[in-house]
Design an enzyme around this catalytic site. Structure first.
Site, short mmCIF file in Angstrom:
data_model
loop_
_atom_site.label_atom_id
_atom_site.label_comp_id
_atom_site.label_asym_id
_atom_site.label_seq_id
_atom_site.Cartn_x
_atom_site.Cartn_y
_atom_site.Cartn_z
N TYR A 115 45.06 42.74 48.24
CA TYR A 115 45.06 42.33 46.83
C TYR A 115 44.70 43.56 45.98
CZ TYR A 115 43.24 40.60 42.46
OH TYR A 115 42.99 40.43 41.13
N LYS A 159 41.19 30.18 42.91
CA LYS A 159 42.51 29.81 43.40
C LYS A 159 42.48 28.39 44.01
CE LYS A 159 43.60 33.88 41.93
NZ LYS A 159 42.57 34.81 42.03
N ASP A 166 39.40 37.72 53.83
CA ASP A 166 39.65 37.12 52.53
C ASP A 166 40.56 35.92 52.78
OD1 ASP A 166 40.70 36.38 50.06
OD2 ASP A 166 40.74 38.43 49.29
N ARG A 180 19.46 32.72 37.63
CA ARG A 180 20.17 33.83 38.29
C ARG A 180 19.90 33.77 39.79
NH1 ARG A 180 17.77 38.44 38.63
NH2 ARG A 180 17.10 38.58 36.45
N1 PLP Z 1 41.33 38.04 46.77
C1 PLP Z 1 42.58 37.61 46.56
C2 PLP Z 1 43.50 37.43 47.73
C3 PLP Z 1 43.02 37.37 45.26
O1 PLP Z 1 44.29 36.95 45.07
C4 PLP Z 1 42.14 37.58 44.17
C5 PLP Z 1 42.57 37.36 42.78
O2 PLP Z 1 43.74 37.21 42.51
C6 PLP Z 1 40.84 38.03 44.43
C7 PLP Z 1 40.46 38.24 45.74
C8 PLP Z 1 39.86 38.31 43.31
O3 PLP Z 1 39.35 37.11 42.79
P1 PLP Z 1 38.93 36.86 41.26
O4 PLP Z 1 40.16 37.04 40.43
O5 PLP Z 1 38.38 35.47 41.28
O6 PLP Z 1 37.90 37.88 40.92
#
Ligand code: PLP
Length: 382
Positions: A101, A198, A173, A48
């Site tokens: 998001y 992604k 992000d 961890r």
């Molecule tokens: N940020 C963006 C722009 C996203 O598109 C996503 C998920 O679709 C996330 C954060 C969250 O990531 P996760 O689905 O890996 O938890």
């Protein structure tokens, strides 16, 4: 410093010192033998806290984003949660993109607001609106660029100046761009966040997240918070992500090539009311995107004439574009954000248009993709 792909393939990935294995092993172990109490071999005690496969991924991600410290998480949301609960205190205020998001919005609205945090959704392309939204207690400006799902563009340098001028930290992000297309730390961001699920992982086979920063003191606090709360990726997940990241540059070039062709098709098609792609000269963020991104990315959104019903028909009408959430994998995906990824913002200030369709353009042969989408659009235009 080595070039991007050289770093993607080698940073943190020296051949294994004991066996010579060229590929970082999957260290599938929860615990590590000690030579006497406190006598670790290489600093590892318990997975961890740290695991060598995860360390390799973290070193690679830090090298790709141009930050000194990276932390890999079990998901992008796990990374966001640790980051926001480290940076914010009850009574603090956070600025969010007006089309953040949906999961980020839900985390703030449903988890952090009950804890005493306040937030303001802002169109970060509008610097005057950002200035007006800043308060003495604003401690975080959260930026997505390009945004999910409207592909809005914010000028990272300008947003950083305003955030820092108000005593706040800037989080970017960078999931939609990937570190290949955009490196926010060099533009003034304090922390970069990824859903490595992604483009970084790139093959739709693993969920993960990451934070990268150049700030050693913040990295230490984040490491403490991650260990205390436990949102870590397993070694196999870290390995899969590291395997994916090696090809990030070549994948992104192809994603961009294909997305440009798809955007051209959409721009000419009578079933389409508006195309949202920063690579198009008419996109309001085109110039800023051209300044801060290497290319314009693999995500394309568009509004279908005929509203929700027509948009849902387009989503149901493709064969190669798979109807599914998520993005950034080698395969092309199509979705209706209002009914799928962004359902959690329905009825809020962040609600997305009903006629909106989002594409994650994959790296298949582009002629096949164009044909597939054209067929689905023709059926709606008839
Ligand atoms: N940020 C963006 C722009 C996203 O598109 C996503 C998920 O679709 C996330 C954060 C969250 O990531 P996760 O689905 O890996 O938890």
């Amino acid at each position: 410093m080595h070039g991007f792909s050289t770093r993607a393939i080698h940073a943190g990935q020296e051949p294994d010192p004991t066996t010579g294995a060229v590929i970082v092993p999957i260290h599938a172990t929860s615990t590590f033998a000690q030579d006497g109490v406190g006598g670790t071999r290489g600093g590892y005690e318990y997975s961890r806290s740290a695991n060598p496969t995860r360390t390799a991924l973290q070193e690679c991600l830090a090298a790709l984003e141009g930050g000194r410290h990276a932390l890999a998480f079990g998901s992008g949301m796990g990374a966001s949660d640790v980051l926001l609960r480290t940076l914010l205190r009850p009574g603090d205020h956070v600025v969010l993109p007006h089309d953040a998001y949906g999961g980020t919005f839900r985390l703030v609205d449903k988890v952090l607001v009950p804890w005493g945090v306040e937030y303001t959704p802002v169109d970060l392309a509008d610097v005057a609106a950002l200035r007006a939204a800043m308060r003495p207690e604003t401690s975080v400006v959260w930026c997505e660029t390009p945004t999910n799902p409207l592909l809005g563009i914010a000028d990272i340098t300008a947003v950083a100046e305003i955030a820092h001028g108000g005593g706040a930290r800037l989080v970017v992000d960078n999931t939609f761009a990937s570190p290949y297309l955009q490196q926010p730390l060099a533009l003034g961001a304090d922390v970069v966040l990824h859903s490595t699920t992604k483009y970084v992982g790139g093959h739709s086979d693993v969920v993960g997240g990451a934070l990268v920063t150049g700030d050693a003191e913040l990295a230490e606090r984040l490491t403490f918070a991650q260990n205390a709360t436990g949102s870590v990726p397993g070694p196999f997940d870290a390995w899969l992500t590291l395997r994916g990241v090696k090809t990030l540059a070549v994948r992104m070039e192809r994603h961009c090539d294909n997305a440009e062709r798809i955007a051209e098709l959409l721009a000419r098609h009578p079933a389409v009311e508006q195309v949202l792609y920063p690579g198009l000269p008419e996109h309001p963020g085109h110039e800023v995107a051209a300044k801060q991104m290497r290319r314009f990315g693999g995500m394309v959104s568009f509004m279908v004439r005929g509203g929700r019903e027509a948009a849902l028909r387009v989503c149901a009408g493709t064969q190669l574009f798979i109807l599914a959430e998520s993005l950034g994998g080698v395969e092309s995906l199509i979705e209706h954000p209002g009914a799928m990824t962004h359902m959690s913002v329905a009825g809020s200030a962040l609600e997305v248009p009903d006629a909106l369709v989002r594409l994650s353009v994959g790296i298949e042969d582009v002629e096949d993709l164009v044909e597939d989408l054209r067929t689905a659009l023709d059926a709606v235009a008839d």
